[in-house]
Design a protein around this motif. Structure first.
Motif, PDB file in Angstrom:
ATOM      1  N   VAL A  86      52.320  11.687  44.411  1.00 35.26           N
ATOM      2  CA  VAL A  86      51.832  11.221  45.707  1.00 35.26           C
ATOM      3  C   VAL A  86      52.218   9.757  45.934  1.00 35.26           C
ATOM      4  CG1 VAL A  86      49.751  10.653  47.024  1.00 35.26           C
ATOM      5  CG2 VAL A  86      49.941  12.875  45.887  1.00 35.26           C
ATOM      6  N   LEU A  87      52.037   8.930  44.887  1.00 37.08           N
ATOM      7  CA  LEU A  87      52.360   7.511  45.015  1.00 37.08           C
ATOM      8  C   LEU A  87      53.864   7.303  45.202  1.00 37.08           C
ATOM      9  CD1 LEU A  87      50.028   5.937  42.283  1.00 37.08           C
ATOM     10  CD2 LEU A  87      49.732   5.887  44.765  1.00 37.08           C
ATOM     11  N   ALA A  88      54.682   8.059  44.463  1.00 34.76           N
ATOM     12  CA  ALA A  88      56.135   7.927  44.590  1.00 34.76           C
ATOM     13  C   ALA A  88      56.599   8.318  45.987  1.00 34.76           C
ATOM     14  CB  ALA A  88      56.831   8.786  43.531  1.00 34.76           C
ATOM     15  N   THR A  89      56.032   9.401  46.504  1.00 33.35           N
ATOM     16  CA  THR A  89      56.381   9.835  47.861  1.00 33.35           C
ATOM     17  C   THR A  89      55.958   8.803  48.896  1.00 33.35           C
ATOM     18  OG1 THR A  89      56.177  12.162  47.207  1.00 33.35           O
ATOM     19  CG2 THR A  89      56.064  11.665  49.572  1.00 33.35           C
TER      20      THR A  89
ATOM     21  N   ILE B 280      72.693   4.078  46.650  1.00 33.35           N
ATOM     22  CA  ILE B 280      71.381   3.837  46.047  1.00 33.35           C
ATOM     23  C   ILE B 280      70.277   4.303  46.993  1.00 33.35           C
ATOM     24  CG2 ILE B 280      69.808   2.010  45.281  1.00 33.35           C
ATOM     25  CD1 ILE B 280      72.270   0.548  44.179  1.00 33.35           C
ATOM     26  N   TRP B 281      70.493   4.160  48.300  1.00 34.61           N
ATOM     27  CA  TRP B 281      69.526   4.686  49.273  1.00 34.61           C
ATOM     28  C   TRP B 281      69.369   6.197  49.100  1.00 34.61           C
ATOM     29  CZ3 TRP B 281      65.937   3.189  52.727  1.00 34.61           C
ATOM     30  CH2 TRP B 281      65.528   4.112  53.697  1.00 34.61           C
ATOM     31  N   ALA B 282      70.484   6.899  48.903  1.00 34.51           N
ATOM     32  CA  ALA B 282      70.414   8.350  48.696  1.00 34.51           C
ATOM     33  C   ALA B 282      69.655   8.675  47.416  1.00 34.51           C
ATOM     34  CB  ALA B 282      71.822   8.934  48.646  1.00 34.51           C
ATOM     35  N   ALA B 283      69.854   7.845  46.380  1.00 33.00           N
ATOM     36  CA  ALA B 283      69.136   8.079  45.125  1.00 33.00           C
ATOM     37  C   ALA B 283      67.642   7.849  45.295  1.00 33.00           C
ATOM     38  CB  ALA B 283      69.691   7.167  44.035  1.00 33.00           C
ATOM     39  N   VAL B 284      67.273   6.868  46.094  1.00 35.71           N
ATOM     40  CA  VAL B 284      65.850   6.594  46.343  1.00 35.71           C
ATOM     41  C   VAL B 284      65.215   7.735  47.115  1.00 35.71           C
ATOM     42  CG1 VAL B 284      64.231   5.095  47.584  1.00 35.71           C
ATOM     43  CG2 VAL B 284      66.081   4.091  46.242  1.00 35.71           C
ATOM     44  N   THR B 285      65.850   8.133  48.203  1.00 36.31           N
ATOM     45  CA  THR B 285      65.245   9.152  49.065  1.00 36.31           C
ATOM     46  C   THR B 285      65.212  10.527  48.412  1.00 36.31           C
ATOM     47  OG1 THR B 285      67.390   9.473  50.158  1.00 36.31           O
ATOM     48  CG2 THR B 285      65.839   7.931  51.182  1.00 36.31           C
ATOM     49  N   SER B 286      66.074  10.747  47.400  1.00 38.33           N
ATOM     50  CA  SER B 286      66.050  12.024  46.681  1.00 38.33           C
ATOM     51  C   SER B 286      65.116  11.981  45.474  1.00 38.33           C
ATOM     52  CB  SER B 286      67.464  12.389  46.213  1.00 38.33           C
ATOM     53  OG  SER B 286      67.928  11.466  45.237  1.00 38.33           O
ATOM     54  N   GLY B 287      64.531  10.828  45.202  1.00 41.49           N
ATOM     55  CA  GLY B 287      63.595  10.712  44.093  1.00 41.49           C
ATOM     56  C   GLY B 287      64.252  10.442  42.750  1.00 41.49           C
ATOM     57  N   ARG B 288      65.561  10.140  42.725  1.00 41.27           N
ATOM     58  CA  ARG B 288      66.242   9.895  41.453  1.00 41.27           C
ATOM     59  C   ARG B 288      66.014   8.480  40.925  1.00 41.27           C
ATOM     60  NH1 ARG B 288      71.306   9.664  41.344  1.00 41.27           N
ATOM     61  NH2 ARG B 288      71.854   9.709  43.569  1.00 41.27           N
TER      62      ARG B 288
ATOM     63  N   GLN C 210      63.252   4.941  41.317  1.00 36.80           N
ATOM     64  CA  GLN C 210      62.031   4.420  41.908  1.00 36.80           C
ATOM     65  C   GLN C 210      62.335   3.289  42.881  1.00 36.80           C
ATOM     66  OE1 GLN C 210      60.175   3.795  37.904  1.00 36.80           O
ATOM     67  NE2 GLN C 210      58.396   4.769  38.845  1.00 36.80           N
ATOM     68  N   VAL C 211      61.451   3.125  43.848  1.00 33.60           N
ATOM     69  CA  VAL C 211      61.657   2.129  44.889  1.00 33.60           C
ATOM     70  C   VAL C 211      61.736   0.719  44.295  1.00 33.60           C
ATOM     71  CG1 VAL C 211      60.587   1.016  46.891  1.00 33.60           C
ATOM     72  CG2 VAL C 211      60.651   3.517  46.739  1.00 33.60           C
ATOM     73  N   TRP C 212      60.907   0.421  43.310  1.00 31.30           N
ATOM     74  CA  TRP C 212      60.886  -0.933  42.777  1.00 31.30           C
ATOM     75  C   TRP C 212      62.233  -1.317  42.167  1.00 31.30           C
ATOM     76  CZ3 TRP C 212      62.058  -2.034  37.778  1.00 31.30           C
ATOM     77  CH2 TRP C 212      61.936  -1.015  36.828  1.00 31.30           C
ATOM     78  N   LYS C 213      62.909  -0.359  41.533  1.00 30.99           N
ATOM     79  CA  LYS C 213      64.203  -0.687  40.937  1.00 30.99           C
ATOM     80  C   LYS C 213      65.263  -0.868  42.025  1.00 30.99           C
ATOM     81  CE  LYS C 213      65.608   0.456  36.886  1.00 30.99           C
ATOM     82  NZ  LYS C 213      66.060   1.160  35.662  1.00 30.99           N
ATOM     83  N   ALA C 214      65.231  -0.043  43.046  1.00 26.68           N
ATOM     84  CA  ALA C 214      66.171  -0.209  44.151  1.00 26.68           C
ATOM     85  C   ALA C 214      65.966  -1.566  44.825  1.00 26.68           C
ATOM     86  CB  ALA C 214      65.997   0.917  45.160  1.00 26.68           C
ATOM     87  N   ARG C 215      64.727  -1.992  44.948  1.00 25.72           N
ATOM     88  CA  ARG C 215      64.443  -3.302  45.539  1.00 25.72           C
ATOM     89  C   ARG C 215      64.967  -4.427  44.650  1.00 25.72           C
ATOM     90  NH1 ARG C 215      58.575  -4.556  47.132  1.00 25.72           N
ATOM     91  NH2 ARG C 215      59.706  -6.323  48.058  1.00 25.72           N
ATOM     92  N   LYS C 216      64.859  -4.253  43.343  1.00 21.29           N
ATOM     93  CA  LYS C 216      65.400  -5.250  42.414  1.00 21.29           C
ATOM     94  C   LYS C 216      66.911  -5.418  42.631  1.00 21.29           C
ATOM     95  CE  LYS C 216      65.677  -7.782  38.589  1.00 21.29           C
ATOM     96  NZ  LYS C 216      65.076  -9.120  38.459  1.00 21.29           N
ATOM     97  N   ILE C 217      67.616  -4.303  42.788  1.00 19.10           N
ATOM     98  CA  ILE C 217      69.057  -4.372  43.041  1.00 19.10           C
ATOM     99  C   ILE C 217      69.326  -5.017  44.391  1.00 19.10           C
ATOM    100  CG2 ILE C 217      71.147  -2.989  43.355  1.00 19.10           C
ATOM    101  CD1 ILE C 217      69.853  -0.903  41.474  1.00 19.10           C
ATOM    102  N   ALA C 218      68.567  -4.639  45.404  1.00 20.20           N
ATOM    103  CA  ALA C 218      68.768  -5.191  46.751  1.00 20.20           C
ATOM    104  C   ALA C 218      68.591  -6.705  46.761  1.00 20.20           C
ATOM    105  CB  ALA C 218      67.796  -4.536  47.731  1.00 20.20           C
ATOM    106  N   GLN C 219      67.602  -7.211  46.049  1.00 23.14           N
ATOM    107  CA  GLN C 219      67.368  -8.656  46.009  1.00 23.14           C
ATOM    108  C   GLN C 219      68.530  -9.388  45.351  1.00 23.14           C
ATOM    109  OE1 GLN C 219      63.470  -8.893  44.200  1.00 23.14           O
ATOM    110  NE2 GLN C 219      62.568  -7.740  45.894  1.00 23.14           N
TER     111      GLN C 219
END
Length: 422
Positions: A30-33, A113-121, A123-132
């Motif tokens: 639930v939290l991941a979604t 990476i957006w596709a990996a996030v939206t498919s659940g592969r 976590q959002v926090w790691k994608a944000r780390k890369i984005a920063q």
């Protein structure tokens, strides 16, 4: 609290370890979604607030303007849209700007990476780390990082992220690479951590100096520690060295070790606010305004007792007194009262200190209302929200303010950081 009470706190009863684990798995999903949904909503908010929605009249004289929240090539957003998003997420404006920028960066500059996030592969926090890490990169550099990390982004380490970013900089942005090389070659610093003041009134100092400067500094500290011992100090060598550093800052010591000439010492400035309440007189703690911390009263006594300390006791300011002036500009006494009442900007979640902030008329000046209840500190950014962004504020108590957004959402905020939303 008993184990049975813990097991039923959420409103459900669990009879076995399997049930607890199953509930944890479900909660995690639930939290991941929800995290992915929040990222989608942030992107949608950016799309709905592009710069072409700005009224030309609203952008003159430095009012509202366009805001780049992500790297080159990502869409710009209208400046004042950040505040609504931040409060809806329960964040400060600065944190909300970072979150919005991360979402836009991932969506528009890191599509794999957006596709990996939206498919659940991943976590959002790691994608944000890369984005920063990719925001400073040119578009080609961001694509390079996206391509190199996307295949195994869920398992990549922080070191792998850093290496991919450094490789992209070398390949696609030689000017930035040279700038970072120069910055890395000059790591000299001296940090005095005033944000972490112990109750005993001490702070941590850390630094890296040029060798010649370090030798001179160490010689001066060593000489000062010896001089204190010669004058009768019974403190340990480490304590005497720390005292010598303070004496050096006040010019009681000198770095000119050759001539022996000393400039006139600079007296320590100690400003004390005296509030005549029983707690202020008998309490064991004193507040330090510039570091927003508490120290023991005994430590304050020690500071006052220094032979080279000039103590200034300000006149008592009654924080409940109704001060008034017919002028637009508040008096110095009114500003001091406002700063002592609210130590930070009064916008929700903002922690910028009040002393350098603007002292705002909560209700527009009408020639008669420059008075205590109508004055509160606002940092420049949130002052602009109120003046040009359509936000309104009503004061409901000395430290309580209700802010209403242009969309009609209200946030009741206490500057002691207790939040209520309605």
């Amino acid at each position: 609290m008993s184990e049975g009470q813990d097991a039923t706190r959420s409103g459900e009863s669990y009879d076995s370890p399997d049930q607890v684990l199953a509930a944890l798995h479900a909660n995690h999903q639930v939290l991941a979604t929800a995290e992915v949904d929040r990222l989608h909503l942030a992107v949608a908010w950016a799309v709905m607030n592009p710069t072409d929605t700005l009224d030309d009249a609203a952008t003159v004289d430095g009012t509202q303007g366009e805001l780049a929240v992500a790297g080159p090539g990502a869409p710009l957003v209208a400046e004042f849209c950040v505040g609504d998003l931040a409060l809806a997420l329960g964040m400060s404006t600065d944190a909300g700007r970072t979150y919005l920028g991360d979402a836009v960066e991932i969506r528009y500059r890191l599509p794999k990476i957006w596709a990996a996030v939206t498919s659940g592969r991943v976590q959002v926090w790691k994608a944000r780390k890369i984005a920063q890490a990719t925001k400073p990169l040119c578009a080609a550099g961001a694509r390079h990082v996206d391509a190199h990390l996307a295949h195994d982004v869920g398992r990549c380490s922080f070191a792998q992220i850093d290496r991919a970013v450094e490789d992209a900089i070398r390949r696609f942005d030689p000017d930035l690479a040279e700038k970072r090389r120069r910055e890395a070659a000059d790591e000299r610093c001296l940090d005095v951590d005033l944000d972490q003041v112990s109750f005993n009134g001490t702070v941590h100092v850390d630094g890296e100096l040029d060798l010649a400067d370090a030798i001179d500094f160490n010689d001066a500290i060593t000489a000062g520690a010896k001089e204190l011992a010669d004058l009768g100090s019974t403190e340990s060598l480490n304590v005497r060295r720390s005292l010598a550093a303070g004496a050096l800052a006040r010019r009681e010591l000198t770095l000119d070790l050759q001539t022996g000439e000393r400039p006139a010492p600079r007296k320590r400035e100690l400003v004390i606010y005296v509030h005549l309440s029983e707690h202020a007189v008998t309490g064991g703690a004193a507040g330090v305004e510039n570091s927003r911390s508490a120290v023991s009263v005994e430590q304050v006594k020690g500071w006052c007792a220094g032979t080279n300390t000039r103590v200034t006791i300000r006149p008592v300011i009654d924080l409940n007194e109704h001060l008034h002036t017919d002028a637009y500009r508040p008096t110095d006494r009114m500003r001091e009262q406002a700063v002592l009442t609210n130590a930070t900007c009064v916008f929700p979640h903002c922690t910028r200190p009040a002393r350098p902030a603007d002292l705002d008329h909560l209700e527009n000046f009408d020639g008669t209302n420059t008075e205590s209840p109508n004055l509160a500190p606002l940092c420049r950014g949130h002052h602009r929200y109120k003046t040009h962004g359509g936000w309104t504020v009503v004061r409901t108590g000395p430290t309580w303010f209700t802010w209403t957004t242009p969309y009609g959402y209200s946030y009741a905020w206490d500057t002691t950081h207790t939040r209520h939303t309605h």
